[in-house]
Write a protein that holds these residues in place. Sequence first.
Motif, PDB file in Angstrom:
ATOM      1  N   ASP A   8      21.967  50.279   8.579  1.00 49.03           N
ATOM      2  CA  ASP A   8      21.855  48.928   9.112  1.00 49.03           C
ATOM      3  C   ASP A   8      23.163  48.517   9.797  1.00 49.03           C
ATOM      4  O   ASP A   8      23.143  47.871  10.835  1.00 49.03           O
ATOM      5  CB  ASP A   8      21.512  47.948   7.987  1.00 49.03           C
ATOM      6  CG  ASP A   8      21.210  46.561   8.522  1.00 49.03           C
ATOM      7  OD1 ASP A   8      20.488  46.481   9.540  1.00 49.03           O
ATOM      8  OD2 ASP A   8      21.688  45.587   7.926  1.00 49.03           O
ATOM      9  N   TRP A  10      25.271  50.543  11.305  1.00 48.55           N
ATOM     10  CA  TRP A  10      25.353  51.258  12.581  1.00 48.55           C
ATOM     11  C   TRP A  10      24.425  50.655  13.623  1.00 48.55           C
ATOM     12  O   TRP A  10      24.751  50.580  14.803  1.00 48.55           O
ATOM     13  CB  TRP A  10      25.030  52.744  12.395  1.00 48.55           C
ATOM     14  CG  TRP A  10      26.239  53.506  11.942  1.00 48.55           C
ATOM     15  CD1 TRP A  10      26.479  53.983  10.705  1.00 48.55           C
ATOM     16  CD2 TRP A  10      27.380  53.828  12.730  1.00 48.55           C
ATOM     17  NE1 TRP A  10      27.690  54.582  10.654  1.00 48.55           N
ATOM     18  CE2 TRP A  10      28.276  54.520  11.895  1.00 48.55           C
ATOM     19  CE3 TRP A  10      27.737  53.602  14.055  1.00 48.55           C
ATOM     20  CZ2 TRP A  10      29.493  54.977  12.355  1.00 48.55           C
ATOM     21  CZ3 TRP A  10      28.958  54.073  14.502  1.00 48.55           C
ATOM     22  CH2 TRP A  10      29.823  54.747  13.659  1.00 48.55           C
ATOM     23  N   ILE A  11      23.254  50.226  13.182  1.00 51.34           N
ATOM     24  CA  ILE A  11      22.316  49.587  14.109  1.00 51.34           C
ATOM     25  C   ILE A  11      22.915  48.285  14.631  1.00 51.34           C
ATOM     26  O   ILE A  11      22.867  48.005  15.835  1.00 51.34           O
ATOM     27  CB  ILE A  11      20.952  49.346  13.431  1.00 51.34           C
ATOM     28  CG1 ILE A  11      20.261  50.683  13.179  1.00 51.34           C
ATOM     29  CG2 ILE A  11      20.066  48.439  14.283  1.00 51.34           C
ATOM     30  CD1 ILE A  11      19.004  50.592  12.350  1.00 51.34           C
ATOM     31  N   THR A  12      23.525  47.504  13.738  1.00 47.59           N
ATOM     32  CA  THR A  12      24.166  46.254  14.150  1.00 47.59           C
ATOM     33  C   THR A  12      25.319  46.542  15.101  1.00 47.59           C
ATOM     34  O   THR A  12      25.457  45.871  16.128  1.00 47.59           O
ATOM     35  CB  THR A  12      24.692  45.487  12.920  1.00 47.59           C
ATOM     36  OG1 THR A  12      23.594  45.243  12.038  1.00 47.59           O
ATOM     37  CG2 THR A  12      25.324  44.175  13.321  1.00 47.59           C
ATOM     38  N   THR A  14      25.723  49.161  17.069  1.00 51.31           N
ATOM     39  CA  THR A  14      25.158  49.636  18.337  1.00 51.31           C
ATOM     40  C   THR A  14      24.593  48.473  19.138  1.00 51.31           C
ATOM     41  O   THR A  14      24.793  48.387  20.356  1.00 51.31           O
ATOM     42  CB  THR A  14      24.046  50.677  18.069  1.00 51.31           C
ATOM     43  OG1 THR A  14      24.596  51.736  17.277  1.00 51.31           O
ATOM     44  CG2 THR A  14      23.496  51.234  19.356  1.00 51.31           C
ATOM     45  N   TRP A  15      23.910  47.559  18.491  1.00 48.28           N
ATOM     46  CA  TRP A  15      23.340  46.391  19.158  1.00 48.28           C
ATOM     47  C   TRP A  15      24.441  45.562  19.807  1.00 48.28           C
ATOM     48  O   TRP A  15      24.335  45.184  20.969  1.00 48.28           O
ATOM     49  CB  TRP A  15      22.555  45.575  18.148  1.00 48.28           C
ATOM     50  CG  TRP A  15      22.035  44.282  18.672  1.00 48.28           C
ATOM     51  CD1 TRP A  15      22.448  43.052  18.340  1.00 48.28           C
ATOM     52  CD2 TRP A  15      21.008  44.097  19.652  1.00 48.28           C
ATOM     53  NE1 TRP A  15      21.750  42.098  19.035  1.00 48.28           N
ATOM     54  CE2 TRP A  15      20.855  42.716  19.855  1.00 48.28           C
ATOM     55  CE3 TRP A  15      20.203  44.958  20.386  1.00 48.28           C
ATOM     56  CZ2 TRP A  15      19.940  42.176  20.750  1.00 48.28           C
ATOM     57  CZ3 TRP A  15      19.287  44.417  21.270  1.00 48.28           C
ATOM     58  CH2 TRP A  15      19.168  43.054  21.444  1.00 48.28           C
ATOM     59  N   TRP A  16      25.523  45.280  19.074  1.00 48.19           N
ATOM     60  CA  TRP A  16      26.629  44.501  19.632  1.00 48.19           C
ATOM     61  C   TRP A  16      27.331  45.254  20.752  1.00 48.19           C
ATOM     62  O   TRP A  16      27.734  44.659  21.760  1.00 48.19           O
ATOM     63  CB  TRP A  16      27.629  44.102  18.545  1.00 48.19           C
ATOM     64  CG  TRP A  16      27.137  42.921  17.769  1.00 48.19           C
ATOM     65  CD1 TRP A  16      26.658  42.916  16.496  1.00 48.19           C
ATOM     66  CD2 TRP A  16      27.046  41.573  18.229  1.00 48.19           C
ATOM     67  NE1 TRP A  16      26.270  41.655  16.132  1.00 48.19           N
ATOM     68  CE2 TRP A  16      26.507  40.793  17.189  1.00 48.19           C
ATOM     69  CE3 TRP A  16      27.354  40.941  19.429  1.00 48.19           C
ATOM     70  CZ2 TRP A  16      26.284  39.440  17.304  1.00 48.19           C
ATOM     71  CZ3 TRP A  16      27.138  39.567  19.539  1.00 48.19           C
ATOM     72  CH2 TRP A  16      26.610  38.841  18.492  1.00 48.19           C
ATOM     73  N   ILE A  18      25.983  47.377  22.851  1.00 48.67           N
ATOM     74  CA  ILE A  18      25.104  47.296  24.028  1.00 48.67           C
ATOM     75  C   ILE A  18      25.214  45.915  24.672  1.00 48.67           C
ATOM     76  O   ILE A  18      25.326  45.801  25.899  1.00 48.67           O
ATOM     77  CB  ILE A  18      23.645  47.620  23.647  1.00 48.67           C
ATOM     78  CG1 ILE A  18      23.515  49.108  23.302  1.00 48.67           C
ATOM     79  CG2 ILE A  18      22.683  47.231  24.754  1.00 48.67           C
ATOM     80  CD1 ILE A  18      22.181  49.485  22.676  1.00 48.67           C
ATOM     81  N   LEU A  19      25.208  44.861  23.868  1.00 44.42           N
ATOM     82  CA  LEU A  19      25.334  43.506  24.410  1.00 44.42           C
ATOM     83  C   LEU A  19      26.669  43.303  25.122  1.00 44.42           C
ATOM     84  O   LEU A  19      26.730  42.705  26.199  1.00 44.42           O
ATOM     85  CB  LEU A  19      25.176  42.471  23.295  1.00 44.42           C
ATOM     86  CG  LEU A  19      23.766  42.266  22.760  1.00 44.42           C
ATOM     87  CD1 LEU A  19      23.787  41.262  21.607  1.00 44.42           C
ATOM     88  CD2 LEU A  19      22.842  41.785  23.856  1.00 44.42           C
TER      89      LEU A  19
END
Length: 69
Positions: A8, A10-12, A14-16, A18-19
């Motif tokens: 979770d 790493w997903i967070t 990666t999301w930030w 990308i943004l």
Amino acid sequence: MHWVNGVDGWITFTWWAILILIAIFIIRYFVKRNMHPEESKALNILKERFAKGEIDKDEFEEKKKHLVD
């Protein structure tokens, strides 16, 4: 349970990431687009003069070279 939190995280991350990259690309696009509005205006005037036949191709290329450099 610890493994789920790690994924979770790493997903967070990666999301930030990308943004942030999208924001950087958008900002660079607008900054680059507005960097030299005078040159763009001058180049448009030069293109209009060439289209109207006021200047020939050699003169157009010479003046364009000075504007772009």
